[in-house]
Motif scaffolding. Structure first.
Motif, mmCIF file in Angstrom:
data_model
loop_
_atom_site.group_PDB
_atom_site.id
_atom_site.type_symbol
_atom_site.label_atom_id
_atom_site.label_comp_id
_atom_site.label_asym_id
_atom_site.label_seq_id
_atom_site.Cartn_x
_atom_site.Cartn_y
_atom_site.Cartn_z
ATOM 1 N N PRO A 14 -4.720 -0.792 -1.682
ATOM 2 C CA PRO A 14 -5.356 -0.679 -3.000
ATOM 3 C C PRO A 14 -6.884 -0.838 -2.955
ATOM 4 C CG PRO A 14 -3.485 -2.197 -3.078
ATOM 5 C CD PRO A 14 -3.670 -1.823 -1.654
ATOM 6 N N ASP A 15 -7.430 -1.559 -1.945
ATOM 7 C CA ASP A 15 -8.897 -1.730 -1.875
ATOM 8 C C ASP A 15 -9.562 -0.570 -1.140
ATOM 9 O OD1 ASP A 15 -8.217 -2.071 0.747
ATOM 10 O OD2 ASP A 15 -8.964 -4.122 0.930
ATOM 11 N N ALA A 16 -8.843 0.537 -0.977
ATOM 12 C CA ALA A 16 -9.330 1.785 -0.345
ATOM 13 C C ALA A 16 -9.439 1.693 1.184
ATOM 14 C CB ALA A 16 -10.647 2.259 -0.953
ATOM 15 N N SER A 17 -9.075 0.537 1.770
ATOM 16 C CA SER A 17 -9.041 0.477 3.236
ATOM 17 C C SER A 17 -7.744 1.124 3.726
ATOM 18 C CB SER A 17 -9.123 -0.977 3.713
ATOM 19 O OG SER A 17 -7.976 -1.675 3.289
ATOM 20 N N GLU A 18 -7.647 1.397 5.009
ATOM 21 C CA GLU A 18 -6.412 2.001 5.530
ATOM 22 C C GLU A 18 -6.104 1.499 6.935
ATOM 23 O OE1 GLU A 18 -7.705 6.222 5.186
ATOM 24 O OE2 GLU A 18 -7.510 6.230 7.380
ATOM 25 N N GLU A 19 -4.828 1.698 7.315
ATOM 26 C CA GLU A 19 -4.394 1.261 8.637
ATOM 27 C C GLU A 19 -3.355 2.275 9.108
ATOM 28 O OE1 GLU A 19 -2.136 -2.416 8.372
ATOM 29 O OE2 GLU A 19 -1.750 -2.458 10.532
ATOM 30 N N THR A 20 -3.372 2.594 10.387
ATOM 31 C CA THR A 20 -2.314 3.477 10.913
ATOM 32 C C THR A 20 -1.441 2.650 11.851
ATOM 33 O OG1 THR A 20 -3.732 5.398 10.714
ATOM 34 C CG2 THR A 20 -1.843 5.615 12.168
ATOM 35 N N ILE A 21 -0.117 2.670 11.578
ATOM 36 C CA ILE A 21 0.770 1.881 12.432
ATOM 37 C C ILE A 21 1.692 2.802 13.243
ATOM 38 C CG2 ILE A 21 0.725 -0.220 11.017
ATOM 39 C CD1 ILE A 21 3.413 0.581 9.862
ATOM 40 N N GLU A 22 2.055 2.326 14.418
ATOM 41 C CA GLU A 22 2.977 3.070 15.287
ATOM 42 C C GLU A 22 4.381 2.523 15.070
ATOM 43 O OE1 GLU A 22 1.976 4.690 18.684
ATOM 44 O OE2 GLU A 22 -0.047 5.036 17.902
ATOM 45 N N THR A 23 5.370 3.386 15.171
ATOM 46 C CA THR A 23 6.746 2.949 14.941
ATOM 47 C C THR A 23 7.718 3.795 15.756
ATOM 48 O OG1 THR A 23 8.316 2.403 13.183
ATOM 49 C CG2 THR A 23 7.112 4.451 12.902
ATOM 50 N N GLU A 24 8.925 3.260 15.985
ATOM 51 C CA GLU A 24 9.921 4.064 16.717
ATOM 52 C C GLU A 24 10.840 4.808 15.754
ATOM 53 O OE1 GLU A 24 11.709 1.665 20.147
ATOM 54 O OE2 GLU A 24 10.261 0.300 19.233
ATOM 55 N N GLY A 70 0.846 -1.190 0.000
ATOM 56 C CA GLY A 70 0.000 0.000 0.000
ATOM 57 C C GLY A 70 0.885 1.244 0.000
ATOM 58 N N SER A 71 0.239 2.432 0.031
ATOM 59 C CA SER A 71 1.011 3.689 0.055
ATOM 60 C C SER A 71 1.168 4.173 1.488
ATOM 61 C CB SER A 71 0.281 4.786 -0.707
ATOM 62 O OG SER A 71 0.073 4.380 -2.005
ATOM 63 N N GLY A 72 2.405 4.516 1.836
ATOM 64 C CA GLY A 72 2.669 5.001 3.193
ATOM 65 C C GLY A 72 2.685 6.518 3.235
ATOM 66 N N ILE A 73 2.040 7.093 4.255
ATOM 67 C CA ILE A 73 2.062 8.549 4.445
ATOM 68 C C ILE A 73 2.388 8.829 5.906
ATOM 69 C CG2 ILE A 73 0.655 10.670 4.408
ATOM 70 C CD1 ILE A 73 -0.961 9.450 2.163
#
Ligand code: FAD
Length: 461
Positions: free
Chosen positions: A124-134, A109-112
């Motif tokens: 690509p299926d228009a769903s999204e997820e937000t991930i936490e990172t260090e 997917g595309s990362g922002i």
């Protein structure tokens, strides 16, 4: 430590593997395909084409090797592309398997960037997820630069992306830009049977290379009957019927079925949220980093084409390794003093270190060792005698500063010189090293010997 990388080209995927080796928990986000431009639309596909056209070129000279052909060999572009796709897919699977073996999570997917600790992924299926990172590495690469007056239409006015997947060999191809990409495609399509013209604004081809290399290569292009317009701008383009009419600044007009615009690359630094969190970018859109690959925002690193020149896959990978090692607590700096450039034209070109014209600008006193392939037995056995090795060393210390090769297997031969420059060696170190006979590598040894007028296979001057 949780690391998220945006972009799985040679910068991002190599960083992912190195960080995983060092114990990081790595997620990598890729919107197209692993391997990036290099594997899917750059280094590997073009070299697959070159392998086909090199072989084709040899078949045109079979008699020179004592061989006869009873029949005809013709290029089949769709099969050449099929072969290319197979090679690319094998490498894609290889990278995916490496990710699996190192426990790296690939998200398609595309990362922002939302913040220095949060990334949103649009799937690509228009769903999204937000991930936490260090920690974050931005490795989003680059795309073909579009001339404002000559926009791509993907059919007649194309970029290198489309040039790798044409449905047929154009009868005539105009290439705007005599840089590496333009020159590689000129050799490929000429060999496949197209009439090729190159239009270049600057006074010489491959303008970042050593001047002797540019001059010899321009002669080789002419020998191939590739029309070369130097000091010339493509001013206007008209699409008329099936053809593209290119009006040149010298008053001439060139007409072709396709125009390939290869005038540089734009940085993929827009649309990834970096303005929102204040990552510094330069005037051309490149992300600014220090020698540790750190941006101005803590815990955000950037590597590869998106940080600007030198824009090569091997540089992106090295930068990826440096970023991954710094993220993992090692203290590493990037060193650009011995970066090879490899150009897969015919003849091949490779170089490392300083160009002769730069030594003049910088006032460095130099010695030049020079040796032509035509004086090497191996070059005659393979019937590839054009070209030379040129070694530039500092006059006072004899330290090797630059090596430039044009000729057979130049892109392989250069690495002896890369190691020499990397380790601060002198011409006498190469000159006094026994090189196997008969090999093309003898060219490097003899050029090094020539720096001290000791080359054996050279007439008394
Ligand atoms: P890229 O390879 O461009 O990878 C970036 C990746 O990031 C891409 O897969 C892209 O889809 C992804 N991405 C971008 N934005 C996002 C986002 N928001 N979210 C998720 N993913 C994203 N170099 C050489 O060294 N040798 C060669 O022979 C050579 N030949 C070339 C021939 C051609 C025709 C071209 C165009 C280039 C060539 N190059 C060559 C240059 C080389 O391809 C690049 O220097 C190299 O790919 C840069 O690697 P990178 O990882 O920085 O970026």
């Amino acid at each position: 430590m949780k690391l998220t990388i945006i972009g799985a080209g040679p910068g991002g995927y190599v960083a992912a593997i190195r960080a995983a080796q060092l114990g990081a928990n790595v997620t990598i986000i890729e919107e197209k395909e692993v391997g990036g431009t290099c594997l899917n639309l750059g280094c590997v596909p073009t070299k697959s084409f070159v392998a086909s056209t090199d072989l084709l070129s040899k078949t045109h000279r079979l008699e020179e090797y004592g061989l006869e052909l009873h029949g005809k060999i013709v290029p089949n572009l769709s099969k050449i592309i099929e072969r290319k796709n197979k090679i690319v897919n094998t490498q894609i699977n290889g990278i995916r398997n490496l990710f699996k073996s190192w426990g790296i999570t690939l998200k398609k997917g595309s990362g922002i960037l939302i913040s220095p600790q949060k990334i949103r992924i649009n799937f690509p299926d228009a769903s999204e997820e937000t991930i936490e990172t260090e920690k974050i590495i931005i490795a989003t690469g680059s795309r073909p630069y579009e001339l404002p007056d000559i926009p791509f239409d993907g059919k007649k006015i194309i970029s290198s992306n489309e040039a790798l997947n044409l449905s047929e060999i154009p009868k005539k191809l105009i290439i705007i830009g005599a840089g590496i990409i333009g020159c590689e495609f000129a050799c490929i399509y000429k060999e496949l049977g197209a009439e090729v013209s190159i239009v270049e604004m600057l006074p010489r081809v491959l303008s970042t290379e050593d001047i002797d290399i540019s001059n010899l290569f321009a002669r080789e292009l002419k020998k191939k009957r590739i029309n070369l317009y130097l000091n010339t701008k493509a001013e206007k383009i008209d699409l008329l019927n099936e053809y593209v009419h290119v009006i040149l600044s010298n008053g001439k007009k060139e007409v072709a079925e396709k125009v390939l615009v290869a005038v540089g690359r734009s940085f993929n630094s827009n649309n990834i949220g970096i303005e929102r969190i204040g990552v510094n970018i330069g005037s051309r859109g490149e992300i600014i980093v220090n020698q540790k690959m750190e941006t101005n925002i803590e815990n955000i690193y950037a590597v590869g084409d998106v940080i600007g020149e030198p824009m090569y896959a091997h540089v992106a990978s090295k930068e990826g390794i440096v970023a991954a090692e710094n993220i993992s607590g090692l203290n590493k700096n990037i060193d650009y003093s011995a970066v090879p450039s490899a150009i897969y034209t015919h003849p091949e070109i490779a170089s490392v270190g300083i160009r002769e014209q730069q030594t003049e600008e910088k006032g460095i006193k130099i010695n030049i060792g020079y040796f032509e392939f035509r004086a090497i037995a191996k070059a005659h056995t393979i019937r590839e005698i054009e070209g030379f090795v040129k070694i530039i060393s500092e006059k006072k210390s004899d330290k090797i500063l630059g090596v430039h090769i044009i000729g057979p297997y130049a892109t392989e031969l250069i690495h002896e010189a890369v190691l020499a420059i990397n380790k601060g060696l002198k011409t006498k170190d190469i000159a006094e090293t026994i090189h196997a006979h008969p090999t093309l590598s003898e060219g490097l040894m003899e050029a090094a010997q020539d720096a001290d007028h000791k080359a054996i296979h050279m007439k008394k001057q």
